[in-house]
Design an enzyme around this catalytic site. Structure first.
Site, PDB file in Angstrom:
ATOM      1  CG  ASP A 405      61.150  22.815  68.284  1.00  0.00           C
ATOM      2  OD1 ASP A 405      60.677  22.277  67.166  1.00  0.00           O
ATOM      3  OD2 ASP A 405      62.409  22.897  68.497  1.00  0.00           O
ATOM      4  CD  GLU A 458      59.109  18.468  65.935  1.00  0.00           C
ATOM      5  OE1 GLU A 458      59.788  17.887  65.121  1.00  0.00           O
ATOM      6  OE2 GLU A 458      59.611  19.156  66.941  1.00  0.00           O
TER       7      GLU A 458
END
Length: 724
Positions: A405, A458
């Site tokens: 993330d 990401e």
């Protein structure tokens, strides 16, 4: 009675003794040996000698200290008996009669940030020591004056079980004999500088009680893995040239029980895995399953990095979930959050009274956007915490990879910061050099230990070589989310079709960079939250056109180079924005249009897996060729997908609601071309405009040797294959 004016005794009573093993337990005293025990609930105590005789211990004058003297040292460990105020007798091994257990080499590697197996020792682990079963506790708190284990077994009293300091390592340890699995515990710390006393949960805890409670739980696994075939095949799999369709899932809201409560890991293993098999997904990607205190954070504010969330069951339940996925041929990816952690006072924040896991300077140590702290990756032990954590999930739970993330927040020191609110690196730049080193070290370790494991970034910037190996200067990720493709495509499909001709480059631009990284095409949870509506909501037009646009979006995604990711609910056109507090609207499948989208999605997954041109060269330019990318006036795209053997699938996408008859496209060789997929099929809720098998003409077109004239359905994609 024995005097208790010892400074050691006073420090134990005040719960501030830095080295309790130096006074408690067995020690030489002149020509004899003395055994001391701190027993707050006892009115009398005895020590059990090797002969089996119980020798009475003397009580101190002003505190619950008991002392025995023997001519020779007792074999360690030894047992004590004590009587409480209710006249009941208790018996057990003295925790302070055990020698240190942590190895010097391990502590040395921890200090260097290279103890990848730290999770096997730090935290709480059932052990058998000197033939005695118990639990070994260990925690890193270098700036604490005293650390104790507290729990439901000692009335949460920090005086009872102070831990042993392991020199300059900053690690504390204590073996509690005969402590049962399932016990709840925390660590109580006294700060060296301020003297403040506070209670923290274990950073390495492998299980927790159900939120809002925050105590860790001692656990032992009894799971017997049955996924050996999967794990062996994974190590040999050529994932770059294999199909990958990822189903992104939030376990708390995929389904709920009839009473609204969470499903268990076992229930999810049965229902979710069966559904993914039926739908043709190759992988499940779970929003963070690590323990977190707040349901509304969806798991992104992690408080228990080593613990599967107790919302759905115990760690063995999660093992069984992964095992079942593997046995049914489905991979498991975990969303992983090394970029920040919450500020809860009982967690990692200011763990030993200082900024230990985080940076002290808020310009480096705080994410104001998220209200969280940032890991200090320049500190070896912190880097070791995260490296060990990734290895833990791969080693212990057999996960197949990670989606990392917010990678941009790791890479840039000025991420979401104004001028003057960030600290440059040692060269004056904005790059986070420590984070770069960490990511490269992470991927080197994972791939050495687990061939075939995946990591997906990401990452929303133009940082180069994100998905290239560290030895080539890259960050080492296997793949990267293609955020540019996602934003351009969704922005385009939100336009009224009459205006799309002016934005044709939004669809063609991705081919300028499509092979600079190994890309995943994400239609993720981020696109259906925070007022963005569902994917269906984003589509332009009346209800029929919105469903047609959505079917076209998915057909275009599966035709475009790159691996595929879709958030749960996309596959049946979830009608509302995602709400993590309730299950998906499965009753929508009673309606034809939603059921049609689901059927189309199932068919796309089967085609994606069964046709090599649709996946084999996702990361290679030779797997893609434009037929015509210039027909902006009619908002039509046509292109070829190829495999290594030269087999071809022809793709045509019509982004207007106008059927186009006698539309000519070039084809790579003469032959008969037939539709293998049409997103406008009646079975999918479309108008059923299509084509019979078409014989090519000898007329060259768009630089190709032959051509066909066909009918383009409105707001639809066609896949065609040819045969001689």
């Amino acid at each position: 009675m024995i005097p208790s004016d010892s400074s050691d005794a006073q420090a134990i009573l005040a719960a501030r003794h830095h080295d309790p093993f130096a006074w408690l337990g067995q020690h030489p005293a002149g020509d004899a040996w003395v055994q001391r025990a701190f027993l707050p609930d006892a009115i009398a105590a005895e020590i059990l000698l090797p002969s089996g005789v119980a020798q009475a211990m003397q009580r101190s004058e002003s505190g619950p200290f008991f002392l025995a003297t023997t001519a020779k040292p007792l074999p360690k460990p030894y047992r004590l008996r004590w009587q409480d105020a209710e006249q009941d007798w208790h018996e057990g091994f003295d925790p302070y009669s055990f020698d240190p257990l942590l190895g010097e080499l391990d502590l040395h590697l921890f200090g260097e940030g290279r103890w990848l197996d730290a999770y096997q020792t730090l935290g709480a682990h059932p052990r058998v020591v000197e033939g005695v079963a118990g639990v070994l506790f260990a925690v890193w708190a270098p700036n604490a004056e005293r650390v104790s284990v507290v729990g439901d077994f000692n009335a949460w009293d920090g005086r009872r079980h102070p831990m042993r300091a392991r020199g300059q390592s900053g690690v504390w340890e204590l073996f509690l004999p005969e402590l049962p699995v399932g016990s709840l515990y925390k660590f109580e710390l006294r700060a060296r500088t301020s003297g403040a006393v506070f209670v923290k949960t274990d950073p390495y805890a492998q299980a927790f009680e159900l939120r809002p409670a925050t105590a860790a739980r001692v656990v032992r696994s009894s799971h017997q893995w049955q996924d050996q075939d999967w794990m062996a095949a994974r190590a040999e799999r050529d994932w770059q040239h294999s199909p990958m369709s990822i189903y992104e899932v939030h376990l708390g809201s995929w389904r709920r029980r009839a009473d609204g409560s969470f499903c268990s890991y076992e229930e999810l293993a049965e229902e979710l895995v069966r559904y993914c098999q039926e739908m043709g997904f190759t992988h499940i990607e779970l929003l963070p399953v690590m323990e977190h205190p707040l349901d509304e954070s969806w798991g992104y504010q992690v408080s228990g990095y080593f613990a599967p969330s107790s919302r759905f069951g115990d760690p063995d339940g999660f093992r069984a979930f992964v095992d079942h996925c593997h046995q049914q041929g489905i991979g498991v990816l975990l969303d992983w959050v090394p970029g920040h952690f919450p500020r809860d006072t009982w967690g990692l924040a200011r763990f030993d009274g200082t900024a230990l896991y985080e940076h002290a300077d808020p310009r480096e140590g705080e994410h104001k956007d998220w209200g969280t702290y940032i890991f200090n990756l320049g500190r070896n032990e912190v880097r070791n915490f995260l490296l060990s954590n990734a290895c833990y999930w791969a080693d212990v739970f057999h996960v197949d990879g990670f989606r990392v993330d917010a990678v941009a927040s790791l890479l840039y020191r000025d991420y979401s910061r104004k001028e003057g609110e960030w600290v440059p690196n040692r060269y004056g730049g904005r790059e986070n050099l420590e984070a770069i080193d960490f990511l490269r070290e992470l991927h080197t370790a994972l791939h050495e230990r687990h061939p075939g494991i995946l990591s997906i970034a990401e990452e929303s910037t133009a940082w180069p070589m994100v998905s290239r190996p560290p030895y080539l200067g890259g960050l080492g990720f296997s793949m990267k989310w293609n955020m540019g493709w996602m934003h351009d495509t969704l922005d385009y499909l939100q336009l009224d079709p009459i205006f799309r001709r002016y934005h044709h480059n939004a669809l063609t631009f991705s081919q300028l960079y499509a092979y600079t990284e190994n890309f995943v095409l994400p239609l993720s949870h981020d696109e259906v939250v925070h007022g963005k509506g569902s994917l269906l909501d984003k589509m332009a037009g009346d209800p029929w056109q919105r469903f047609a646009n959505l079917r076209l979006l998915f057909a275009y995604q599966f035709a475009h180079p790159g691996k595929k990711l879709n958030f749960m609910g996309n596959e049946f056109a979830q009608g509302r924005e995602w709400n993590s507090g309730q299950a998906l609207d499965w009753d929508l499948l009673e309606h034809d249009w939603h059921r049609g989208v689901q059927q189309m999605f199932r068919d796309l997954n089967r085609l994606h897996q069964g046709l090599a041109p649709l996946h084999e060269l996702d990361f290679h330019a030779e797997g893609f060729q434009w037929i015509d990318c210039h027909d902006a006036e009619q908002s039509v795209l046509s292109f070829l997908r190829r495999d290594k053997q030269g087999n071809v699938v022809v793709i045509i996408c019509n982004f207007t609601p106008v059927p186009r008859h006698h539309y000519r496209i070039g084809v790579p060789q003469p032959g008969i071309y037939r539709e293998i997929f049409n997103s406008d099929a009646a079975a999918y809720g479309g108008s059923n405009v299509g084509n019979p098998p078409l014989a090519s003409d000898a007329q060259p077109w768009s630089g190709l040797p032959a051509s066909i004239a066909l009918t383009l359905p409105p707001l639809a994609a066609l896949y065609l294959v040819g045969s001689a």
